[in-house]
Design a protein around this motif. Structure first.
Motif, PDB file in Angstrom:
ATOM      1  N   LEU A  27      -8.388 -13.463   4.866  1.00 23.69           N
ATOM      2  CA  LEU A  27      -8.233 -14.602   5.331  1.00 23.69           C
ATOM      3  C   LEU A  27      -7.200 -13.208   6.746  1.00 23.69           C
ATOM      4  O   LEU A  27      -7.197 -13.370   7.568  1.00 23.69           O
ATOM      5  N   LYS A  28      -5.963 -12.295   5.781  1.00 24.67           N
ATOM      6  CA  LYS A  28      -5.391 -11.251   6.994  1.00 24.67           C
ATOM      7  C   LYS A  28      -6.452 -10.846   7.443  1.00 24.67           C
ATOM      8  O   LYS A  28      -6.171  -9.759   8.551  1.00 24.67           O
ATOM      9  N   GLU A  29      -7.319  -9.924   6.647  1.00 21.34           N
ATOM     10  CA  GLU A  29      -8.379  -9.060   8.064  1.00 21.34           C
ATOM     11  C   GLU A  29      -8.518 -10.055   8.690  1.00 21.34           C
ATOM     12  O   GLU A  29      -9.719  -9.391   9.794  1.00 21.34           O
ATOM     13  N   PHE A  30      -9.170 -11.551   8.537  1.00 21.86           N
ATOM     14  CA  PHE A  30     -10.379 -12.517   9.568  1.00 21.86           C
ATOM     15  C   PHE A  30      -9.504 -11.471  10.747  1.00 21.86           C
ATOM     16  O   PHE A  30      -9.455 -11.404  12.033  1.00 21.86           O
ATOM     17  N   HIS A  31      -7.157 -12.226  10.356  1.00 21.94           N
ATOM     18  CA  HIS A  31      -6.301 -12.461  11.313  1.00 21.94           C
ATOM     19  C   HIS A  31      -6.440 -11.075  12.188  1.00 21.94           C
ATOM     20  O   HIS A  31      -5.935 -10.976  13.397  1.00 21.94           O
ATOM     21  N   CYS A  88       3.100 -14.695  14.990  1.00 18.04           N
ATOM     22  CA  CYS A  88       1.860 -14.026  14.898  1.00 18.04           C
ATOM     23  C   CYS A  88       0.745 -14.400  15.247  1.00 18.04           C
ATOM     24  O   CYS A  88       0.168 -15.401  14.630  1.00 18.04           O
ATOM     25  N   ILE A  89       0.325 -13.880  16.336  1.00 16.57           N
ATOM     26  CA  ILE A  89      -1.006 -14.711  16.488  1.00 16.57           C
ATOM     27  C   ILE A  89      -2.491 -13.474  16.166  1.00 16.57           C
ATOM     28  O   ILE A  89      -2.326 -12.384  16.529  1.00 16.57           O
ATOM     29  N   GLY A  90      -3.154 -14.259  16.246  1.00 18.85           N
ATOM     30  CA  GLY A  90      -4.069 -13.248  14.923  1.00 18.85           C
ATOM     31  C   GLY A  90      -5.577 -14.392  15.593  1.00 18.85           C
ATOM     32  O   GLY A  90      -5.393 -15.032  16.230  1.00 18.85           O
ATOM     33  N   PHE A  91      -6.639 -13.556  15.627  1.00 21.60           N
ATOM     34  CA  PHE A  91      -7.622 -14.573  15.128  1.00 21.60           C
ATOM     35  C   PHE A  91      -8.180 -15.194  14.495  1.00 21.60           C
ATOM     36  O   PHE A  91      -8.245 -14.795  12.952  1.00 21.60           O
ATOM     37  N   CYS A  92      -8.153 -16.581  14.524  1.00 14.92           N
ATOM     38  CA  CYS A  92      -8.446 -17.176  13.085  1.00 14.92           C
ATOM     39  C   CYS A  92      -9.356 -17.898  13.416  1.00 14.92           C
ATOM     40  O   CYS A  92     -10.337 -18.732  14.414  1.00 14.92           O
ATOM     41  N   HIS A  93      -9.898 -18.998  12.511  1.00  8.51           N
ATOM     42  CA  HIS A  93     -10.913 -19.860  12.321  1.00  8.51           C
ATOM     43  C   HIS A  93     -11.015 -20.995  12.247  1.00  8.51           C
ATOM     44  O   HIS A  93     -11.656 -21.770  12.500  1.00  8.51           O
ATOM     45  N   ALA A 124       0.490 -18.820  10.981  1.00 11.12           N
ATOM     46  CA  ALA A 124       0.687 -20.150  10.378  1.00 11.12           C
ATOM     47  C   ALA A 124      -0.653 -21.276  10.554  1.00 11.12           C
ATOM     48  O   ALA A 124       0.033 -22.040   9.922  1.00 11.12           O
ATOM     49  N   TYR A 125      -0.746 -21.372  11.523  1.00  8.85           N
ATOM     50  CA  TYR A 125      -1.985 -22.660  11.816  1.00  8.85           C
ATOM     51  C   TYR A 125      -2.656 -22.406  10.806  1.00  8.85           C
ATOM     52  O   TYR A 125      -3.332 -23.781  10.597  1.00  8.85           O
ATOM     53  N   ASP A 126      -3.226 -21.411  11.342  1.00 10.89           N
ATOM     54  CA  ASP A 126      -4.670 -21.150  10.179  1.00 10.89           C
ATOM     55  C   ASP A 126      -4.678 -21.789   8.653  1.00 10.89           C
ATOM     56  O   ASP A 126      -5.436 -21.889   8.207  1.00 10.89           O
ATOM     57  N   ILE A 127      -3.319 -20.965   8.485  1.00 13.36           N
ATOM     58  CA  ILE A 127      -3.215 -20.973   6.687  1.00 13.36           C
ATOM     59  C   ILE A 127      -3.148 -22.739   6.541  1.00 13.36           C
ATOM     60  O   ILE A 127      -3.316 -23.279   5.602  1.00 13.36           O
ATOM     61  N   ALA A 128      -2.439 -23.460   7.276  1.00  9.75           N
ATOM     62  CA  ALA A 128      -1.461 -24.603   7.221  1.00  9.75           C
ATOM     63  C   ALA A 128      -2.965 -25.534   7.273  1.00  9.75           C
ATOM     64  O   ALA A 128      -2.731 -26.097   6.288  1.00  9.75           O
ATOM     65  N   ASN A 129      -3.304 -25.184   8.166  1.00 14.36           N
ATOM     66  CA  ASN A 129      -5.316 -25.427   8.293  1.00 14.36           C
ATOM     67  C   ASN A 129      -6.185 -25.665   6.211  1.00 14.36           C
ATOM     68  O   ASN A 129      -6.293 -26.681   5.839  1.00 14.36           O
ATOM     69  N   HIS A 130      -5.612 -24.546   6.193  1.00 17.02           N
ATOM     70  CA  HIS A 130      -6.492 -24.189   5.555  1.00 17.02           C
ATOM     71  C   HIS A 130      -5.689 -25.376   3.783  1.00 17.02           C
ATOM     72  O   HIS A 130      -6.341 -25.721   3.139  1.00 17.02           O
ATOM     73  N   PHE A 131      -4.845 -25.179   4.252  1.00 17.30           N
ATOM     74  CA  PHE A 131      -3.517 -26.064   2.544  1.00 17.30           C
ATOM     75  C   PHE A 131      -4.211 -27.592   3.417  1.00 17.30           C
ATOM     76  O   PHE A 131      -4.579 -28.118   1.803  1.00 17.30           O
ATOM     77  N   CYS A 132      -3.624 -27.345   4.285  1.00 16.44           N
ATOM     78  CA  CYS A 132      -5.004 -29.439   4.588  1.00 16.44           C
ATOM     79  C   CYS A 132      -5.894 -29.349   3.749  1.00 16.44           C
ATOM     80  O   CYS A 132      -6.085 -30.901   3.358  1.00 16.44           O
ATOM     81  N   LEU A 181       7.121 -17.649   6.956  1.00 16.60           N
ATOM     82  CA  LEU A 181       5.833 -18.210   7.564  1.00 16.60           C
ATOM     83  C   LEU A 181       5.763 -18.943   7.105  1.00 16.60           C
ATOM     84  O   LEU A 181       5.072 -20.345   6.939  1.00 16.60           O
ATOM     85  N   LEU A 182       6.018 -19.908   4.798  1.00 14.59           N
ATOM     86  CA  LEU A 182       5.915 -21.120   4.403  1.00 14.59           C
ATOM     87  C   LEU A 182       6.218 -22.271   5.917  1.00 14.59           C
ATOM     88  O   LEU A 182       5.955 -23.131   5.568  1.00 14.59           O
ATOM     89  N   ASN A 183       7.753 -21.825   5.888  1.00 17.12           N
ATOM     90  CA  ASN A 183       8.643 -22.947   7.539  1.00 17.12           C
ATOM     91  C   ASN A 183       7.109 -23.066   8.374  1.00 17.12           C
ATOM     92  O   ASN A 183       7.144 -24.393   8.715  1.00 17.12           O
ATOM     93  N   SER A 184       7.292 -21.941   8.625  1.00 19.57           N
ATOM     94  CA  SER A 184       6.503 -22.208   9.990  1.00 19.57           C
ATOM     95  C   SER A 184       4.703 -22.808   9.880  1.00 19.57           C
ATOM     96  O   SER A 184       4.070 -23.829  10.451  1.00 19.57           O
ATOM     97  N   ILE A 185       4.573 -22.378   8.687  1.00 21.30           N
ATOM     98  CA  ILE A 185       2.665 -23.465   8.264  1.00 21.30           C
ATOM     99  C   ILE A 185       2.659 -24.665   8.066  1.00 21.30           C
ATOM    100  O   ILE A 185       2.513 -25.702   8.231  1.00 21.30           O
ATOM    101  N   GLU A 186       4.569 -25.118   6.712  1.00 24.02           N
ATOM    102  CA  GLU A 186       4.474 -26.679   7.218  1.00 24.02           C
ATOM    103  C   GLU A 186       4.270 -27.341   8.385  1.00 24.02           C
ATOM    104  O   GLU A 186       4.221 -28.705   8.410  1.00 24.02           O
ATOM    105  N   LYS A 187       4.940 -27.019   9.584  1.00 23.13           N
ATOM    106  CA  LYS A 187       5.516 -27.005  10.491  1.00 23.13           C
ATOM    107  C   LYS A 187       3.977 -27.062  11.356  1.00 23.13           C
ATOM    108  O   LYS A 187       3.715 -28.156  12.101  1.00 23.13           O
ATOM    109  N   TYR A 188       3.144 -26.487  11.453  1.00 20.18           N
ATOM    110  CA  TYR A 188       1.784 -26.553  11.673  1.00 20.18           C
ATOM    111  C   TYR A 188       0.465 -27.121  11.479  1.00 20.18           C
ATOM    112  O   TYR A 188      -0.501 -27.140  11.991  1.00 20.18           O
TER     113      TYR A 188
END
Length: 238
Positions: A27-31, A88-93, A124-132, A181-188
């Motif tokens: 995912l880091k590569e993708f971003h 951090c803005i990246g290309f997200c899935h 952080a949004y992309d990782i949050a979505n993956h966790f969900c 980043l953990l905090n941002s993920i939970e919010k997103y």
């Protein structure tokens, strides 16, 4: 021959520590992909557009049930809440569920597929979505049902983030960066619930697939309203 040794992951695979670490690295590569177009987040505009669409297809009783008239305010509040952060803005899935990740049975290399929702967004949004997505099993007898007891616990989330943040030369990430980043993920995760809740409402009215989109939407919105007070209160105390 190459195709034959590739298969999509299962819901259980997402909980495997080795596979999860591989997903974090992939995912880091993708971003970091340098894709054409504006390098700005599309999340909030897409949420507003989907809310507008949901309102246009919903009868009044559904609109009332899902509190659609209040969601524009919710979206604006979340955008305002997160806008002051150093994001951090990246290309997200934007749809990294297990069915969109393929694994080579021999090499264990991962390939991310199906980019229909991809765009630039906060990573952080992309990782949050993956966790969900870990709450879902789309191959069960009731594929629309979500089990949020399967949402990754703190240790699982921390391991994922630590792997994600490892530098290209293998240097371990700073503890403060991991925490932020953990905090941002939970919010997103809140934005993810709104995103897929609206998707469920719209899909119920435009798709013929045998899937209980409305109940799926109910579950996503229920999680949003359940988690919002604690998550935002925690952020306010930081």
């Amino acid at each position: 021959m190459l195709i034959e040794c590739m298969e999509t992951l299962s819901a259980v695979d997402l909980r495997d520590p080795e596979i999860s670490a591989s997903i974090a690295s992939k995912l880091k590569e993708f971003h970091n992909l340098d894709m054409p177009g504006p390098k700005s987040s599309l999340l909030w505009d897409r949420l507003r557009n989907w809310l507008k669409t949901a309102k246009s297809v919903c009868p009044s009783d559904e609109a009332k049930e899902f509190r659609l008239d209040s969601l524009e305010k919710e979206i604006a509040a979340l955008e305002s809440e997160f806008s002051g952060e150093d994001q951090c803005i990246g290309f997200c899935h934007n749809d990294l569920q297990y069915g969109n990740i393929m694994i080579d049975e021999e090499t264990k290399a991962l390939t991310i597929i199906d980019y229909e929702y991809s765009s630039f967004n906060p990573v952080a949004y992309d990782i949050a979505n993956h966790f969900c997505e870990m709450a879902a099993d789309y191959h069960s007898e009731e594929p629309h049902l979500l089990d949020y007891t399967k949402y990754p616990d703190f240790d699982e989330r921390k391991r994922f983030v630590q792997t994600y943040l490892i530098s290209s030369d293998g240097e371990e990430p700073d503890a403060e960066k991991v925490k932020d980043l953990l905090n941002s993920i939970e919010k997103y995760a809140l934005a993810s619930h709104l995103f897929w809740g609206l998707w469920g409402i719209i899909s119920e009215h435009v798709n013929d697939i045998d899937f209980d989109y409305m109940d799926y939407a109910r579950q996503r919105f229920a999680q949003y309203w359940l988690k919002k007070p604690a998550i935002l209160a925690c952020h306010a105390d930081e």
